[in-house]
Design a protein around this motif. Structure first.
Motif, short mmCIF file in Angstrom:
data_model
loop_
_atom_site.label_atom_id
_atom_site.label_comp_id
_atom_site.label_asym_id
_atom_site.label_seq_id
_atom_site.Cartn_x
_atom_site.Cartn_y
_atom_site.Cartn_z
N UNK A 115 16.38 -8.41 -8.64
CA UNK A 115 16.26 -8.03 -7.20
C UNK A 115 14.94 -7.55 -6.86
N UNK A 116 14.75 -6.39 -7.73
CA UNK A 116 13.27 -5.65 -7.50
C UNK A 116 12.18 -6.57 -7.83
N UNK A 117 12.56 -7.35 -8.64
CA UNK A 117 11.16 -8.49 -8.94
C UNK A 117 11.07 -9.20 -7.63
N UNK A 118 12.09 -9.73 -7.15
CA UNK A 118 12.00 -10.64 -6.02
C UNK A 118 11.17 -9.77 -4.97
N UNK A 119 11.73 -8.66 -4.65
CA UNK A 119 11.15 -7.75 -3.60
C UNK A 119 9.70 -7.60 -3.73
N UNK A 120 9.28 -7.42 -4.95
CA UNK A 120 7.82 -7.04 -5.43
C UNK A 120 7.10 -8.06 -5.69
N UNK A 121 7.27 -9.43 -5.92
CA UNK A 121 6.84 -10.68 -6.25
C UNK A 121 6.67 -11.70 -5.24
N UNK A 122 7.92 -11.78 -4.77
CA UNK A 122 8.29 -13.03 -3.89
C UNK A 122 7.10 -13.02 -2.75
N UNK A 123 6.92 -14.41 -2.41
CA UNK A 123 5.93 -14.66 -1.47
C UNK A 123 6.73 -14.94 0.06
N UNK A 124 7.76 -15.25 -0.24
CA UNK A 124 8.74 -15.39 0.87
C UNK A 124 9.44 -14.32 1.61
N UNK A 135 20.24 -5.63 -3.13
CA UNK A 135 19.99 -4.54 -3.98
C UNK A 135 20.44 -2.93 -3.10
N UNK A 136 20.51 -3.04 -1.91
CA UNK A 136 20.95 -2.01 -1.02
C UNK A 136 22.43 -1.60 -1.33
N UNK A 137 23.15 -2.93 -1.51
CA UNK A 137 24.63 -2.79 -1.83
C UNK A 137 25.05 -2.45 -3.11
N UNK A 138 24.30 -2.68 -4.15
CA UNK A 138 24.28 -2.20 -5.46
C UNK A 138 23.98 -0.63 -5.38
N UNK A 139 22.93 -0.35 -4.82
CA UNK A 139 22.84 1.28 -4.82
C UNK A 139 23.67 1.94 -3.93
N UNK A 140 24.44 1.49 -2.94
CA UNK A 140 25.49 2.12 -2.13
C UNK A 140 26.67 2.11 -3.03
N UNK A 141 26.92 1.17 -3.90
CA UNK A 141 28.14 1.28 -4.91
C UNK A 141 27.67 2.70 -5.78
N UNK A 142 26.56 2.94 -6.14
CA UNK A 142 25.98 3.69 -6.97
C UNK A 142 25.84 5.12 -6.37
#
Length: 223
Positions: A115-124, A135-142
């Motif tokens: 997910x971090x790769x998509x945030x950093x690299x995606x053009x869309x 990613x926020x959902x996973x971070x909230x779980x943690x």
């Protein structure tokens, strides 16, 4: 008569020589630029078509690995498509698909990395926003609430604003901040289309907090 025609031909030839001497280099360079640009455009079209075909084939491999739960193949094919075709939509879709499967397999670190790769690299920007939500959902779980908030407050397309606001409301509730939660939920409710199913869910959350989504703040009367 013949000599007269020869003289005219000689004059025309002299004029042509003079014209070419004056403008020949410029004409040559213009032609080179035009032909070079056309060749480059054709080359780019061919390259783009080849890239699209190869990335599509690799994405098919990613999909097949996901459907068959072949994690070793998934790991290899996702790495390949990201390394070779990072700028393509297929690579972004592959990373999102892999993240979902990694999450299902309790490989949270790998899911976050995709997910971090998509945030950093995606053009869309749409893919980026969707990756931020997941990613926020996973971070909230943690219980990594501050990091989750950074993802939810980052710049995103307007269409994703209600979803971001709703998730911020959930985050505020987890942090025992009901007043902030109400405000975020109201923002989400206002952002959704009137007939959106998700809007009804947000309305239920507001009702549980004793808030009316259509209630407007009271305006103090002037004395």
């Amino acid at each position: 008569m013949a000599s007269h025609l020869d003289l005219e031909e000689q004059e025309q030839l002299d004029e042509l020589k003079h014209f070419w001497k004056r403008w020949g280099d410029l004409i040559t360079w213009v032609l080179i630029a035009v032909l070079g640009g056309y060749a480059a455009w054709m080359g780019w079209q061919s390259y783009s078509a080849k890239q699209a075909a190869q990335s599509a084939a690799l994405y098919d491999t990613v999909e097949r690995a996901a459907l068959s739960n072949d994690m070793a193949l998934l790991d290899r094919s996702v790495t390949d498509i990201k390394d070779k075709f990072a700028s393509t939509t297929y690579a972004q879709q592959a990373a999102m698909l892999a993240a979902r499967l990694y999450q299902d397999k309790d490989r949270k670190a790998d899911a976050k990395a995709q997910l971090t790769w998509v945030i950093d690299k995606a053009s869309d920007e749409g893919y980026q926003a969707l990756a931020r939500l997941r990613l926020a959902a996973l971070l909230i779980d943690d219980k990594a609430y501050d990091e989750a908030r950074k993802q939810l407050t980052a710049k995103a397309p307007e269409a994703f604003a209600p979803l971001m606001a709703d998730r911020l409301g959930d985050l505020a509730m987890l942090q025992a901040q009901p007043a902030e939660a109400v405000q975020h939920y109201k923002n989400a409710w206002k952002g959704f289309e009137p007939n959106a199913e998700y809007r009804r869910l947000v309305a239920v959350k507001l009702a549980a907090l004793g808030a009316d989504p259509e209630e407007t703040p009271a305006v103090e009367s002037k004395k």
